[in-house]
Scaffold this motif. Sequence first.
Motif, PDB file in Angstrom:
ATOM      1  N   UNK A  53     -12.518 -30.931 -40.147  1.00  0.00           N
ATOM      2  CA  UNK A  53     -12.566 -29.535 -39.700  1.00  0.00           C
ATOM      3  C   UNK A  53     -14.003 -29.083 -39.476  1.00  0.00           C
ATOM      4  N   UNK A  54     -14.940 -29.747 -40.123  1.00  0.00           N
ATOM      5  CA  UNK A  54     -16.319 -29.301 -40.050  1.00  0.00           C
ATOM      6  C   UNK A  54     -17.163 -30.114 -39.109  1.00  0.00           C
ATOM      7  N   UNK A  55     -17.531 -31.299 -39.539  1.00  0.00           N
ATOM      8  CA  UNK A  55     -18.521 -32.043 -38.778  1.00  0.00           C
ATOM      9  C   UNK A  55     -18.134 -33.489 -38.589  1.00  0.00           C
ATOM     10  N   UNK A  56     -17.039 -33.718 -37.914  1.00  0.00           N
ATOM     11  CA  UNK A  56     -16.790 -35.079 -37.492  1.00  0.00           C
ATOM     12  C   UNK A  56     -17.772 -35.386 -36.370  1.00  0.00           C
ATOM     13  N   UNK A  57     -17.738 -36.589 -35.891  1.00  0.00           N
ATOM     14  CA  UNK A  57     -18.786 -37.029 -34.976  1.00  0.00           C
ATOM     15  C   UNK A  57     -18.838 -36.188 -33.692  1.00  0.00           C
ATOM     16  N   UNK A  58     -17.690 -35.923 -33.113  1.00  0.00           N
ATOM     17  CA  UNK A  58     -17.659 -35.149 -31.866  1.00  0.00           C
ATOM     18  C   UNK A  58     -18.201 -33.735 -32.085  1.00  0.00           C
ATOM     19  N   UNK A  59     -17.777 -33.178 -33.201  1.00  0.00           N
ATOM     20  CA  UNK A  59     -18.240 -31.817 -33.496  1.00  0.00           C
ATOM     21  C   UNK A  59     -19.754 -31.807 -33.736  1.00  0.00           C
ATOM     22  N   UNK A  60     -20.218 -32.845 -34.376  1.00  0.00           N
ATOM     23  CA  UNK A  60     -21.645 -32.949 -34.667  1.00  0.00           C
ATOM     24  C   UNK A  60     -22.445 -33.041 -33.356  1.00  0.00           C
ATOM     25  N   UNK A  61     -21.941 -33.840 -32.433  1.00  0.00           N
ATOM     26  CA  UNK A  61     -22.621 -33.979 -31.140  1.00  0.00           C
ATOM     27  C   UNK A  61     -22.638 -32.635 -30.405  1.00  0.00           C
ATOM     28  N   UNK A  62     -21.512 -31.941 -30.438  1.00  0.00           N
ATOM     29  CA  UNK A  62     -21.447 -30.628 -29.779  1.00  0.00           C
ATOM     30  C   UNK A  62     -22.446 -29.670 -30.431  1.00  0.00           C
ATOM     31  N   UNK A  63     -22.525 -29.727 -31.759  1.00  0.00           N
ATOM     32  CA  UNK A  63     -23.446 -28.839 -32.476  1.00  0.00           C
ATOM     33  C   UNK A  63     -24.894 -29.153 -32.107  1.00  0.00           C
ATOM     34  N   UNK A  64     -25.204 -30.427 -31.924  1.00  0.00           N
ATOM     35  CA  UNK A  64     -26.563 -30.787 -31.504  1.00  0.00           C
ATOM     36  C   UNK A  64     -26.866 -30.171 -30.141  1.00  0.00           C
ATOM     37  N   UNK A  65     -25.937 -30.286 -29.252  1.00  0.00           N
ATOM     38  CA  UNK A  65     -26.179 -29.794 -27.886  1.00  0.00           C
ATOM     39  C   UNK A  65     -26.376 -28.283 -27.878  1.00  0.00           C
ATOM     40  N   UNK A  66     -25.794 -27.602 -28.848  1.00  0.00           N
ATOM     41  CA  UNK A  66     -25.958 -26.144 -28.914  1.00  0.00           C
ATOM     42  C   UNK A  66     -26.996 -25.729 -29.954  1.00  0.00           C
ATOM     43  N   UNK A  67     -27.692 -26.689 -30.488  1.00  0.00           N
ATOM     44  CA  UNK A  67     -28.707 -26.414 -31.522  1.00  0.00           C
ATOM     45  C   UNK A  67     -28.116 -25.600 -32.668  1.00  0.00           C
ATOM     46  N   UNK A  68     -26.912 -26.013 -33.097  1.00  0.00           N
ATOM     47  CA  UNK A  68     -26.270 -25.291 -34.206  1.00  0.00           C
ATOM     48  C   UNK A  68     -26.001 -26.231 -35.371  1.00  0.00           C
ATOM     49  N   UNK A  69     -26.993 -27.011 -35.685  1.00  0.00           N
ATOM     50  CA  UNK A  69     -26.848 -27.975 -36.766  1.00  0.00           C
ATOM     51  C   UNK A  69     -27.348 -27.344 -38.071  1.00  0.00           C
ATOM     52  N   UNK A  70     -26.571 -27.430 -39.145  1.00  0.00           N
ATOM     53  CA  UNK A  70     -27.092 -26.967 -40.439  1.00  0.00           C
ATOM     54  C   UNK A  70     -28.350 -27.763 -40.818  1.00  0.00           C
ATOM     55  N   UNK A  71     -29.167 -27.178 -41.663  1.00  0.00           N
ATOM     56  CA  UNK A  71     -30.425 -27.834 -42.034  1.00  0.00           C
ATOM     57  C   UNK A  71     -30.231 -28.993 -42.999  1.00  0.00           C
ATOM     58  N   UNK A  72     -29.165 -28.928 -43.770  1.00  0.00           N
ATOM     59  CA  UNK A  72     -29.018 -29.978 -44.794  1.00  0.00           C
ATOM     60  C   UNK A  72     -27.555 -30.317 -45.019  1.00  0.00           C
ATOM     61  N   UNK A  73     -27.306 -31.611 -45.072  1.00  0.00           N
ATOM     62  CA  UNK A  73     -25.971 -32.121 -45.383  1.00  0.00           C
ATOM     63  C   UNK A  73     -26.047 -32.934 -46.666  1.00  0.00           C
ATOM     64  N   UNK A  74     -24.960 -32.902 -47.399  1.00  0.00           N
ATOM     65  CA  UNK A  74     -24.859 -33.761 -48.579  1.00  0.00           C
ATOM     66  C   UNK A  74     -23.616 -34.634 -48.419  1.00  0.00           C
ATOM     67  N   UNK A  75     -23.832 -35.929 -48.207  1.00  0.00           N
ATOM     68  CA  UNK A  75     -22.720 -36.880 -48.117  1.00  0.00           C
ATOM     69  C   UNK A  75     -22.486 -37.435 -49.512  1.00  0.00           C
ATOM     70  N   UNK A  76     -21.319 -37.182 -50.049  1.00  0.00           N
ATOM     71  CA  UNK A  76     -21.078 -37.660 -51.409  1.00  0.00           C
ATOM     72  C   UNK A  76     -19.712 -38.318 -51.523  1.00  0.00           C
ATOM     73  N   UNK A  77     -19.594 -39.185 -52.498  1.00  0.00           N
ATOM     74  CA  UNK A  77     -18.354 -39.922 -52.721  1.00  0.00           C
ATOM     75  C   UNK A  77     -18.704 -41.275 -53.307  1.00  0.00           C
TER      76      UNK A  77
END
Length: 302
Positions: free
Chosen positions: A14-38
Motif C-alpha cells: 500500500x505504501x512503497x512497492x517498487x512501482x510506487x517508489x518509482x512514481x514517487x521519485x518522478x514526482x520528488x515525493x520520496x520520504x527522507x528516511x526508510x527503515x527496512x526491518x524483519x
Amino acid sequence: MLTTAADTLPVRVRGFDRDRFIAAKRHYQIPHAFLFHGEAGLGKLLTAKQYAAILLCQTQTGELPCGHCQSCRLQRSDTHPDYQIISPEEAGHAIKIDQIRSLIAFLQQTPQQAGFRVVIITPADALNHAAANSLLKLLEEPGENTVLFLVSDRLMSLPATLKSRCVKLPFLTPAHDTGRVWPTEGHDADFLLGLRDVFLGTLSPVELAQRLNTAEIDLLLVTWLSALHSLICHLHGIDREIPPSWAPLLNLPAQPLKTSQTLFHFIDALYQARSLVQSSVNPNQLLLLENLLIKWYRITQS
Ligand SMILES: [Zn+2]
C-alpha cells in the motif's frame, strides 16, 4: 553489484512497492528516511540497494534503474559520488559517531550529479548510542533530495526516536499464528527442484501448480523469494550462506537471472501475490500459482 526489488507486506504494497517508489521519485515525493526491518535473509539490503539505484539512475523514461547510465554503473560498483553505505568498520562492531559525522559532512557538500543523494545504514542496530543521537539530528534535517535507508534485523534494538523518524517497511516471515514454521532443511527441496525444472522447460508450469495446490501458499512464496534473494547474492559474488536444499536453483543458467529486468518484475509479482494471499480476497491458489510459474518460466525467454 545489484539489486533486486524485494519484499513487501501489505504495508509496503500500500505504501512503497517498487512501482510506487518509482512514481514517487518522478514526482520528488520520496520520504527522507526508510527503515527496512524483519528477519535476516529476506532481502532487505538488496531492496535498499535496488531503491538506491532507482533514485540515482539518470534516465528519465523507461525502466528504472536503466542499468546502463553512468549513475547506474557507479552505483553498481558502490563508487557513485552521491551514494554511501555505512556499516561497522569491523564485522560485529558498532557503527561509530565518527562515521556519522563524516556522513553529515558528506551530505553538507553539493551533490556531484545534481540528483538524489542516497545513504544506506546497515545494520542500523549497530549504531552505538552517540552515533544514533548524531543520526537523529540528521534525520530531522537531512537536506534536499537526500534519502536514507536504515536496514535492521533487530527492530527492538533501535531507539524509538530513530524509528519514529523513518517510514517503516516490514519484511515479514509467514504469520506465526498459523502454527506453521519457516521451511526447514529438506522440506522445501522438492518445491525448489520443481522450480528448477520449470525454469529449464522440463516440467510444465501447470503441472507443478497442480502438485502444489494443497501446499501452504504463503510458505511457498516466502521460500521462493528467500531462495531468489540468496541466489541473486550468490550470482553477484556476495558471500551468503545458502541452504543445501536450495542447490537446485544455483545450477540455473545465470545469465537471464543476472541481467533481466524481468526478474525484478517477477520478484514484484511474488510480493504482490503474497499481499493478495494475506488480504481478505482469498484468491484461487491454483490460478495464482499457474500465473506465477508461467511468468517464472518466461524469465528465460526475455
Ligand atoms: Zn540508469
